[in-house]
Design a protein around this motif. Structure first.
Motif, mmCIF file in Angstrom:
data_model
loop_
_atom_site.group_PDB
_atom_site.id
_atom_site.type_symbol
_atom_site.label_atom_id
_atom_site.label_comp_id
_atom_site.label_asym_id
_atom_site.label_seq_id
_atom_site.Cartn_x
_atom_site.Cartn_y
_atom_site.Cartn_z
ATOM 1 N N HIS A 1 0.827 -1.219 0.000
ATOM 2 C CA HIS A 1 0.000 0.000 0.000
ATOM 3 C C HIS A 1 0.855 1.261 0.000
ATOM 4 O O HIS A 1 0.628 2.182 -0.771
ATOM 5 C CB HIS A 1 -0.940 -0.015 1.210
ATOM 6 C CG HIS A 1 -1.967 1.074 1.195
ATOM 7 N ND1 HIS A 1 -1.654 2.394 1.495
ATOM 8 C CD2 HIS A 1 -3.297 1.058 0.916
ATOM 9 C CE1 HIS A 1 -2.757 3.126 1.401
ATOM 10 N NE2 HIS A 1 -3.758 2.345 1.053
ATOM 11 N N ARG A 2 1.803 1.352 0.926
ATOM 12 C CA ARG A 2 2.800 2.428 1.035
ATOM 13 C C ARG A 2 2.276 3.766 1.561
ATOM 14 O O ARG A 2 3.063 4.707 1.695
ATOM 15 C CB ARG A 2 3.517 2.670 -0.309
ATOM 16 C CG ARG A 2 4.259 1.461 -0.843
ATOM 17 C CD ARG A 2 5.386 1.841 -1.759
ATOM 18 N NE ARG A 2 4.931 2.548 -2.956
ATOM 19 C CZ ARG A 2 5.762 3.056 -3.866
ATOM 20 N NH1 ARG A 2 7.075 2.943 -3.714
ATOM 21 N NH2 ARG A 2 5.288 3.678 -4.939
ATOM 22 N N ASP A 3 1.004 3.875 1.859
ATOM 23 C CA ASP A 3 0.525 5.146 2.438
ATOM 24 C C ASP A 3 -0.583 4.884 3.450
ATOM 25 O O ASP A 3 -1.622 5.558 3.437
ATOM 26 C CB ASP A 3 0.043 6.093 1.342
ATOM 27 C CG ASP A 3 -0.122 7.533 1.857
ATOM 28 O OD1 ASP A 3 0.500 7.877 2.886
ATOM 29 O OD2 ASP A 3 -0.871 8.313 1.239
ATOM 30 N N TYR B 1 13.188 -1.370 0.152
ATOM 31 C CA TYR B 1 12.273 -1.818 1.209
ATOM 32 C C TYR B 1 11.226 -2.750 0.629
ATOM 33 O O TYR B 1 11.070 -2.878 -0.593
ATOM 34 C CB TYR B 1 11.616 -0.623 1.904
ATOM 35 C CG TYR B 1 10.899 0.342 0.979
ATOM 36 C CD1 TYR B 1 9.565 0.145 0.613
ATOM 37 C CD2 TYR B 1 11.543 1.476 0.472
ATOM 38 C CE1 TYR B 1 8.909 1.033 -0.221
ATOM 39 C CE2 TYR B 1 10.892 2.369 -0.364
ATOM 40 C CZ TYR B 1 9.569 2.140 -0.704
ATOM 41 O OH TYR B 1 8.919 3.023 -1.538
ATOM 42 N N ASN B 2 10.493 -3.422 1.535
ATOM 43 C CA ASN B 2 9.478 -4.385 1.100
ATOM 44 C C ASN B 2 8.135 -4.080 1.768
ATOM 45 O O ASN B 2 7.922 -2.977 2.279
ATOM 46 C CB ASN B 2 9.951 -5.822 1.387
ATOM 47 C CG ASN B 2 10.185 -6.083 2.864
ATOM 48 O OD1 ASN B 2 9.731 -5.326 3.734
ATOM 49 N ND2 ASN B 2 10.883 -7.160 3.167
ATOM 50 N N GLU B 3 7.250 -5.070 1.764
ATOM 51 C CA GLU B 3 5.887 -4.863 2.249
ATOM 52 C C GLU B 3 5.801 -4.543 3.740
ATOM 53 O O GLU B 3 4.764 -4.067 4.220
ATOM 54 C CB GLU B 3 5.034 -6.100 1.930
ATOM 55 C CG GLU B 3 5.287 -7.326 2.782
ATOM 56 C CD GLU B 3 6.534 -8.110 2.387
ATOM 57 O OE1 GLU B 3 6.913 -9.032 3.130
ATOM 58 O OE2 GLU B 3 7.132 -7.784 1.336
ATOM 59 N N ASP C 1 -7.592 4.113 -0.898
ATOM 60 C CA ASP C 1 -6.564 4.988 -1.467
ATOM 61 C C ASP C 1 -5.292 4.221 -1.820
ATOM 62 O O ASP C 1 -4.296 4.251 -1.104
ATOM 63 C CB ASP C 1 -6.240 6.157 -0.537
ATOM 64 C CG ASP C 1 -5.482 7.258 -1.276
ATOM 65 O OD1 ASP C 1 -5.050 7.019 -2.427
ATOM 66 O OD2 ASP C 1 -5.317 8.351 -0.724
ATOM 67 N N PHE C 2 -5.337 3.558 -2.971
ATOM 68 C CA PHE C 2 -4.200 2.766 -3.442
ATOM 69 C C PHE C 2 -3.389 3.517 -4.500
ATOM 70 O O PHE C 2 -2.698 2.905 -5.309
ATOM 71 C CB PHE C 2 -4.695 1.430 -3.996
ATOM 72 C CG PHE C 2 -5.171 0.495 -2.905
ATOM 73 C CD1 PHE C 2 -4.299 -0.417 -2.336
ATOM 74 C CD2 PHE C 2 -6.472 0.565 -2.427
ATOM 75 C CE1 PHE C 2 -4.726 -1.259 -1.316
ATOM 76 C CE2 PHE C 2 -6.911 -0.275 -1.417
ATOM 77 C CZ PHE C 2 -6.034 -1.190 -0.861
ATOM 78 N N GLY C 3 -3.449 4.846 -4.477
ATOM 79 C CA GLY C 3 -2.728 5.647 -5.449
ATOM 80 C C GLY C 3 -1.218 5.545 -5.349
ATOM 81 O O GLY C 3 -0.510 5.767 -6.330
ATOM 82 N N SER C 4 -0.703 5.211 -4.166
ATOM 83 C CA SER C 4 0.747 5.067 -3.977
ATOM 84 C C SER C 4 1.188 3.612 -3.960
ATOM 85 O O SER C 4 2.372 3.322 -3.775
ATOM 86 C CB SER C 4 1.173 5.734 -2.657
ATOM 87 O OG SER C 4 0.903 7.113 -2.678
#
Length: 275
Positions: A131-133, A184-186, A151-154
């Motif tokens: 996801h990252r955000d 980096y990873n998940e 919000d999967f924009g990132s």
């Protein structure tokens, strides 16, 4: 607005607004069911912009992740020369940011959010999506108060053992390895979820400052503390979980699946999510 969208849905009042578009309530012309439609005017996005890439990426990733009860679902995508529209689940209850802004959660209430949130994150990770955000603003709730990660924009799709690069995220919630410029990873999502848990229990961020620079410096130090004034009645089990989620060494940080298996998460799950 797309003619195809207007044929299939009745678009009504605006319920949200972002940098490049609006979110409106809409109704299916066939079933009458309520949805939300995120409409972006393409002329506001440069052809080679990161924002345009994120927008198209978001639609694709949401389709990859569906269906899951705790991930917001995209039902239709419409595009014409001027607009891109995503028809998504309607989440019209206050989001987690609104809820944590009003009061501190007790452990049972925090757990009732963490369990479905980590189930959503684990689902993403099993499908190779990071996801990252993650932040309270992106944790939504539908009319039945069911949690929906949004919000999967990132977000990015990765293959097994593939690493990511690039500084993406939000101050307070971004993982230290992202800020350090390392691969980096998940597990950056697990870090962000740990910050969310800390905030729910205390009303404050674990790493803070008076500016973005100071916040980032605090995150990079990752000096996790449990001040007595906030943690005097918090159990050792949840402190242990926080240490394992907010571990600076990502190789020692728990995975989403491991968080779900932690004793604190495995306790009584019968409490309902606080409104």
């Amino acid at each position: 607005m797309s003619e195809a969208l207007k044929r299939d849905y009745t678009v009504c009042e605006e319920i949200g607004r972002g940098r490049f578009g609006v979110v409106s309530r809409c109704y299916s012309a066939v079933s009458g069911e309520s949805f939300a439609v995120k409409s972006v005017e393409k002329r506001l996005l440069a052809d080679d912009s990161i924002d345009r890439q994120c927008l198209y990426n978001e639609a694709k990733i949401m389709q990859v992740l569906a269906p899951h009860p705790n991930v917001i679902q995209v039902y239709d995508v419409y595009e014409d020369e001027d607009w891109l529209h995503l028809v998504i689940e309607l989440c019209n209850s206050p989001d987690l940011f609104c809820r944590v802004s009003e009061r501190v959660f007790d452990e049972s209430e925090a757990k009732s959010v963490m369990v479905p949130l980590l189930e959503a994150i684990a689902h993403c990770h099993r499908l190779g999506v990071v996801h990252r955000d993650l932040k309270p603003d992106n944790v939504l709730f539908d009319e039945w108060n069911q949690l929906k990660l949004a919000d999967f924009g990132s977000a990015e799709c990765v293959r097994e053992n593939e690493m990511l690069t690039g500084v993406v995220g939000t101050p307070y919630y971004v993982a230290p390895e992202v800020l350090a410029g390392r691969n980096y990873n998940e597990k950056v999502d697990v870090w962000s979820a740990g910050v969310i848990l800390y905030v729910m229990l205390t009303g404050v961020a674990p790493f803070y400052g008076n500016s973005a620079t100071e916040i980032f410096e605090a995150v990079l130090r990752a000096n996790l503390r449990f001040p007595v004034r906030y943690f005097h009645s918090v159990s050792p089990a949840v402190k242990d979980l926080l240490r394992r989620m907010l571990c600076k060494d990502a190789s020692r940080r728990l995975s989403a699946e491991q968080v779900l298996g932690h004793p604190w998460m495995q306790g009584n799950r019968e409490m309902s999510i606080p409104m």
